[in-house]
Structures are given as structure tokens and as C-alpha cells.
Design an enzyme around this catalytic site. Sequence first.
Site, PDB file in Angstrom:
ATOM      1  N   SER A  82      47.717  40.555  44.941  1.00  0.00           N
ATOM      2  CA  SER A  82      46.639  40.420  43.957  1.00  0.00           C
ATOM      3  C   SER A  82      45.901  39.110  44.115  1.00  0.00           C
ATOM      4  O   SER A  82      44.697  39.016  43.857  1.00  0.00           O
ATOM      5  CB  SER A  82      47.198  40.475  42.533  1.00  0.00           C
ATOM      6  N   ASP A 140      39.589  44.927  37.135  1.00  0.00           N
ATOM      7  CA  ASP A 140      40.844  44.270  36.801  1.00  0.00           C
ATOM      8  C   ASP A 140      41.229  44.471  35.342  1.00  0.00           C
ATOM      9  O   ASP A 140      40.763  45.394  34.681  1.00  0.00           O
ATOM     10  CB  ASP A 140      40.746  42.781  37.157  1.00  0.00           C
ATOM     11  N   HIS A 159      45.610  38.406  34.319  1.00  0.00           N
ATOM     12  CA  HIS A 159      45.471  38.809  35.718  1.00  0.00           C
ATOM     13  C   HIS A 159      44.013  38.834  36.166  1.00  0.00           C
ATOM     14  O   HIS A 159      43.647  38.264  37.203  1.00  0.00           O
ATOM     15  CB  HIS A 159      46.118  40.178  35.909  1.00  0.00           C
TER      16      HIS A 159
END
Length: 505
Positions: free
Chosen positions: A434, A241, A272
Amino acid sequence: MKSVTFLSTSLILATIPSAFAIPTIKGVEARWVKSGAKSVQESNTNVAAAADAEQDYIVVLADDEKRPWPEVFKSMGWNTTETPAARSADGDDLLSFRAFETDEGESIQTFGTHMRAFTMTMKQSAGESVKALPNVAILEKDHKRAWAVMPRKAGSRPRNMPRSVIPDGQSLPQGFEITKRQAPGNSSAGEFLQQSTAPWNLQRVSSQGTVTSNGRRVTDLNFDYRFERKSGAGVDVYVVDSGFNFQHVDFGGRLKVLFSPAQDGGKDTIGHGTHTSGTVGSLTYGVAKNVNLFGIKVGDEAPTDSALVAGIETAIAQHNQRKTLPGFAGSVMSLSLGGPDLGQTLFAIMQRASQAGMHISVSAGNDNRDACGDFPAGFSRQIPLFSVGATDVNDNRATFSNFGPCVDIHAPGVDIVSTFNTGPQSVDSLMGTSMACPAVSGMIAAELALNPNLRLDPAGMKRHILSKGLPNVIKGTQGVTPGGFLMLNNDFPGNPAPRAGQRAR
């Protein structure tokens, strides 16, 4: 190369049997360098000079090409000098990173132990010449990818988590209680917990019915999650990530940054990676609350294929080390990103990870189109990975979620609250496939702790997880190509029992 031996010391521990043997890895077809092969400089090209633009390329060597890098480059027509190379985030040289410079001043970065590769900027004509060499298995443009997250809602701001949900030593944190409910499905009997401080997505994956609000906002932290107390204990999850807030209190020291090409310690500048890691295995927001989390940072806003390959290679290298250690319970890799180009290089490295016994979960993508043309979801028909679509709190298919035969299962992916990067207690709400992907990653880890026979069997685990999925509950699928309309579920019967003074949920 140092041996990494990080083991979980989390709140809810369990004893895990040792690992099974690793399956044989099949490489790409090897091609040897032939005597008299033309060098890059000697090769002819029909590419017009005006269109002969420079590109960033990733080059993968054939499996049988074992010569030292300087010899390989010399056979390609480059005289090189070695220069200082990058290292992985914690200083371990897991991939034998090396850097070279040609006589013409061009930089070459090499990496890989299982799949030797290098990156280089060169003209298209030179790239075509390199591709034609018989010791090169794959040459492709070094594409940029994107995280599978939607733009944040107006007014969405990071906030701090309530202090009450932070654990105190080895005792159960506030909001966790032991439940004597029967073991779900065919799982072995054990001790089960119910968490009353959970986000809605955790209640959904441990309930047979749709979540009802009962006056609660979708971003509140007073939903109920039921899970087996082992909850992924001993399992390694590699989150590929954007970086990681390893100082966040909700990880309890179980998150270690393993790799970052930027030499920044794996810092998360956009949140994120911290968010997805939280859904996998943080104490409050995680599906599997005892896993060992290993952060593989592959970029900030736009990760490249070469960074992905290097990061996944790192995960494979550590997986192959740790599978021989006592207490190894399995490895999961979580990738919440995508792009329109599938790519042979990415397919090859993900296939090797799966053949090594790693379980893989990927996002289906956010373009409301057939997922079969996108990386990495399009690989789900050739590799036994999970391609995950997204749903909302009412069990509607998210309007942005990709669909089709390359989607295997759906999980909550709208208004998902999890850990964030702005402080040791920060949280935020995001949406996208995601956010759905790491729920499946966590579920795989939870099931590995309960099913050690599947430790190195990704295909078997895929069948197992899909067998627990809830059919006929996802709405909004009319006019959409069928595929993967199962809701992720851990097979707990019914819905969470209401606590004293509360209405049924």
C-alpha cells in the site's frame, strides 16, 4: 451534472500543454434482450433450496442495453418504484445514481454512465437466472477487499509534523533549496530542487545508491529528495482509498474529496487513504508535490467491488470531462488494496479507465505469494498498469511482498512516514505494498509533467518508467519467482549532495 474545474495553485507551478485526443473505448460484448426471454420468476434452477443462500451481487448490463432502468427491471421480472438515491461526496451526480425497490421490498442501487450496473441482494437461484439473461454482461458476487497494509508496529503512534516544514505563502519552505545540478537522463532542462526534510523513501527514489543512515533513524525527516520543480503540476491523481484528511496542512488545499458511497464527506477513520495520498503528492512526503489530488473513498475497513466500480466510474467520468480543458496534463489512478478474486467486473472497469487514457498504479499485495492470482495485480499482464512490490531501507524485498511475473516494479514500502488522519499536522509510519504503490503513482505524475506526449498513453508511460528503474539492486530475491526486480527511480545521477556540515549520504 456540474462540471468540476479544480486546478492546482500549489507552490511550484508550471505551464502544461493541452491534452491529446482520447483513444476509442472498447466495451464488453453486448447481448440484447431476446423476445420471449424468461423472467427471474419463470426461470428454473437446479440449486438445492437448502443451499440457496442470499448473496450480495453486482450486475453489469451489456453495452447495447440502453433502456431506462424501470424497463430493464421489468424485463427481469421485477416491478419497481424509484426511491431517494445516494450522491457523490460533493453532491455532484456524476454517475446518475438511482435507487429502486421491488414489489417484494428488495432494494436495488444503480450507477454508471460508461458501464451501467446495479447491486442487489438475492438468492443464488435468482442470481443464476439473472446471469442467464442476454442483456446481462456480467454477474458476480460483490466481494469485499482489503487494504494492502501490514499491522502497525508495536509502539507506533501518530505524531505531529515539525512546524518548520510547513510552507509560508509562495516562498520555498524551510528545507527546500534550488540546485543547479544537470537535468537527469534525457529530461528537458529545468529548475531542480533538493529537499532536506524528506522521509527516506523519497531519497531512495531520487538516488542511484542505497540510502545510508549516518546515525539517522529510518523514520526521521532529514533525508534528501531531488526533484524537478514542476513535480507533477497540472496532473490529476485519483486516490481510490479509505478516506481523506483534506484539512491536513501538507496538502495545501490541493486535496478534494470527489466520491464516497457512505455520504460521510470522504472522512478517513483509519488513516490509510490520507497516508497514501501524502506519499503521492503532499508537500513534505510526496513524490509529486504539485498534483491535483482527488479522493475516491470506497470504504473504511473492507471496500466492496461495487463501491470500487462506482468510485472508478466517477474518476473516469471526471477524467473525460477534464481532458478537454486547457492545461490538462493527464490522470493517474492509485489503488493500494487487493484480494484473492480477480473478477470480470473489476477487470472491465479498470480496462475502460486505461483505454480512456488514465495511468494506473496498484499494490502487488502482502501475502508473499505469486501476485498473478490477486486483484488488482493480476491484471498487469492484460492492462498496462503498474503492479508494485515493496522494499525496505536496505533495498531488501519486503518479506510480505507478493512476487512473480505480475509484479512490474518495486518501491519503498517499509517504515514509510506520511500524512495521517488524526489532525491537520499528524503523521505516522506504515508499511505494506500500500505504501509502495503511491510512490509509483507520484512518479507517473512527475513524469507526465515532463513528457506531455505520454499524457494519454499508459503503455508508453509504463515503458518509460520501467526504463528508468534501477536493476540489480534489490536483495532477498533468492527462491522467489522472477518478476519486476527494478527499483523505482527518477533518473537523477549519483546521490544527493551533502549540505554544509553534513556527511555524504
